[in-house]
Every structure is written in C-alpha cells, then in structure tokens.
Design an enzyme around this catalytic site. Structure first.
Site, short mmCIF file in Angstrom:
data_model
loop_
_atom_site.label_atom_id
_atom_site.label_comp_id
_atom_site.label_asym_id
_atom_site.label_seq_id
_atom_site.Cartn_x
_atom_site.Cartn_y
_atom_site.Cartn_z
N ALA A 227 25.64 -13.14 48.86
CA ALA A 227 24.23 -12.83 48.87
C ALA A 227 24.42 -11.28 48.34
CB ALA A 227 24.28 -12.73 50.50
N ASP B 94 23.66 -5.47 41.92
CA ASP B 94 22.83 -6.32 42.68
C ASP B 94 23.10 -6.14 44.27
OD1 ASP B 94 21.60 -8.68 43.41
OD2 ASP B 94 22.97 -10.11 42.86
N ASN C 231 26.39 -16.66 37.70
CA ASN C 231 25.68 -16.79 39.21
C ASN C 231 24.40 -17.21 39.13
OD1 ASN C 231 27.41 -13.74 39.22
ND2 ASN C 231 28.20 -15.63 40.17
#
Length: 396
Positions: free
Chosen positions: A320, A285, A230
């Site tokens: 996101a 994350d 990513n």
C-alpha cells in the site's frame, strides 16, 4: 538563508551537474536562479561580495523531483487541505525533494476536486515554509482497472472519461500534469488522445492490459508507465504484458519505486540495463505514514499496517504505497543496484524535469536554471536543501 533574492555562493563542492561531475567547484545563486558555475576556487572578489557557504567537499546535486507522492508526516494529499500539502512538502524537502506532484487516489469525484482546489491554492500562493514546490498534480485514477486497483478503493473506479477530465480541468486549468489510466478500459484511447492534445501525460498503470493493448495506448500517445511492474500485467515468456511493452518502448519513461520492496534490486538492474537512466523516473509513492513510526494508518479510505517501514493492506500481502524518500531511493540505486551517483541523479532529477516539460529550468546545475539544489554528505544523506535559492532545510 531566508531571503530568496539574496546572492549566495556555494563553494568547495563536488558538483553533479547532470551527467558530468566536477570534483571541486562552486555555484553562485541570485534571485532564485543559478547565475554562475565554476571549477576550483571562486574569485576572491566574489567571496567578499556575497554570502558564502563552504560545503566542505560534500556533493551538490540538482533538486529531486518526485512525480508520485501521496503523503508524509501524517498528512495525505486526499486530506484536501493546503495545510496537509504544505506539511508533505516540508517533510520531503528534508529528504532532497524540491519539486513534486501531489498524487490523488481513486476516490469520489468530489474528493478529487477538493484535493485539486487545495493544490491550486498552494501553488498560486506559495509560502516561505512550503518546502518542496508543487509542480502540478498526478491523478492516479479513478480511470484504472477494477481488477488491478492495488491499494485503492474499487468502489470509486470509473471508466476513462473525457467528460470527467473536463470537470477536473475546469476547477484547476493546467494543474493536472499526469493521469494514470488502464488502457484496456472502454474510452481509454479517446482519453489518451484528449490528454496529449492538452499537454497532460497519459501514464499506463493499474492495468490488466495485454502487450498488444498497451502498444495501442502508446501509439495513441501514452508516454509513461506508473510504478513499473506494480499493479500491472507482468513480463511472461508467453505474453509480454504491460511490463514487457513498457520496457521495450524507447519513448516511454517508467516510474520506479526504488525501495527494494516493490521491485527487487536485481530486477531494477535489468530495468536500468534496458531503459537507461534517461527513461527511468525514481518515485517514492510515499504515503502519510512516511516519516512516522510503525503502526496502523489510512491510505484514502483503506486501513493499512506499517511494519518495519513496509506498508500493507489489512490482508497482509498487498503493498500500500511506500514509506520511501527520494534520498533513500538514490542511495538504494547506488548501493543496491550499482548505478553511479550521476545516473541516480539523472533518474531522480533530470528525467522527471524533462518529462514535466521543465528540462530547460530544472534537473541540472547550469547557468539560467532554477537554484533547486541538494547538498549530500559522503553517505548520500541530505545536509541542505535549496528551493529557488532559498535554504528550506539545513541539518544541524
């Protein structure tokens, strides 16, 4: 359990001590440490002498360590307050995380400094209700590629700078444990050297570097990859890119967001085959929307939309962060990727502990280790979490 120094005995447990499993065992905790571990039934005199918890055949595993966390439960690291950090720590403890690195975003230097100061205050003055303990801070930027920002604000990207890092270190000596940077940017290799000399992990991420540029960063001392695949150049049959270089490097540990959205389970299976559990660190994350209903939220200064747990920028296609938790990551690795629970625990606990230089204290169930433990039921859902011998979560 409210008193950290009390003796406590966990019995009738299936123990995942690290790479090994004991189908029926017990653990004695005292003064925040593991003082004894045994097979079968504990001695009767021990049971009479200490408070005993019968976990009724559930799994007991080392506490999870998350190297990459932005937020949870409506709070964000970039809020820059101890209250926000404690809220995040409490939430993730309910999902098995016992230690974490608050992770900043690419933002104005003053905002990053404020977040560092808040993390320092919480770390130095722990509260009984902190939940997961802060083990340091991960700076995800501002030293990233302006063309691989992902869900970060390109207006605040800076060229890799030893001078700026000195400012971060000045307000929080020894607190920063990891810095994500783009190795192809001017000044990056000098910063990698500087970080390594101070025991800070340089991590490759948010990069458009070529295979050769990434290899040079590894030769300079970069030893981790931030959320593999990513926001980095991918693996292509004519150019290995950052992903290919990180996969091939035996001494580089790769973060993996195991939510099955950031990386497909088939590709995660490939990563496990190539790297092995010793070189994979499961991360969340996680963002402020984690644990909250679908809707509109913010990640730093950017507006995001969460639909069915999937977090995207307003453009509708840029991921996101995530709404993942560490227990869900472990479940996904077992059920969707097909690894053993033992290997999933290595990736969630043992490997990140070693990467932080804590492999002699955390990431395993052994005498002399911190009593950071998670009790998992048959479905690998968290039933209890212990941080340094204190029960910080119990499912009722």
């Amino acid at each position: 359990m409210t008193v950290q120094n009390a003796s406590l005995l966990l019995k009738n447990a299936r123990l995942v001590t690290g790479a090994a499993t004991c189908q029926a065992g017990w653990i004695r905790l005292e003064r925040g440490m593991i003082t004894e571990v045994g097979d079968g039934k504990p001695p009767e005199d021990m049971e009479r002498a200490v408070e005993t918890v019968d976990v009724d055949g559930e799994w007991v595993v080392p506490g999870f360590i998350d190297l990459h966390v932005h937020g949870a439960d409506g709070a964000e690291v970039m809020d820059g307050t101890p209250a926000a950090l404690r809220r995040i720590g409490r939430f993730h403890a309910r999902h098995g995380t016992t230690g974490w690195l608050p992770t900043t975003l690419t933002a104005p230097v003053a905002s990053i400094l404020q977040s560092l100061q808040a993390a320092r205050r919480v770390q130095q003055s722990p509260s009984p209700d902190d939940g997961a303990r802060i083990l340091g801070v991960h700076l995800e930027g501002p030293f990233i590629s302006p063309r691989k920002v992902g869900a970060q604000n390109p207006a605040h990207v800076l060229a890799p700078s030893v001078e700026v890092m000195r400012a971060f270190e000045h307000v929080s000596p020894g607190l920063v444990k990891k810095v994500t940077l783009a190795p192809e940017q001017p000044g990056a290799l000098a910063l990698v050297h500087w970080l390594r000399e101070r025991g800070i992990i340089p991590s490759i991420g948010h990069t458009e570097g070529t295979f050769a540029e990434i290899v040079r960063a590894m030769e300079a001392g970069a030893t981790q990859a931030t959320h593999l695949f990513n926001a980095m150049t991918g693996l292509h049959h004519r150019e290995g890119g950052a992903a290919g270089a990180c996969l091939l490097a035996d001494d580089v540990t790769c973060e993996l967001i195991a939510d099955t959205l950031h990386v497909h389970p088939d590709v995660m299976r490939l990563v496990v085959r190539v790297k092995g559990p010793d070189r994979i660190a499961l991360i969340t994350d996680a963002i402020a929307a984690t644990g909250r209903p679908d809707g509109r939220y913010r990640l730093g200064e950017l507006e995001i939309v969460v639909t069915e747990g999937k977090s995207l920028l307003k453009d509708g296609h840029t991921l996101a962060g995530s709404t993942l938790t560490m227990d869900a990551a472990v479940r996904n690795m077992v059920s969707r990727v097909g690894v053993s629970l033992e290997d999933a625990v290595i990736m969630a606990s043992t490997t990140p502990a070693r990467e932080l230089g804590l492999g002699d204290r955390k990431g395993a169930i052994a005498v002399g280790y911190d009593a950071d433990l998670v009790v998992l039921d048959e479905n690998l859902t968290v039933a209890r979490t212990f941080v340094q011998g204190r029960e910080v979560y119990c499912r009722r």
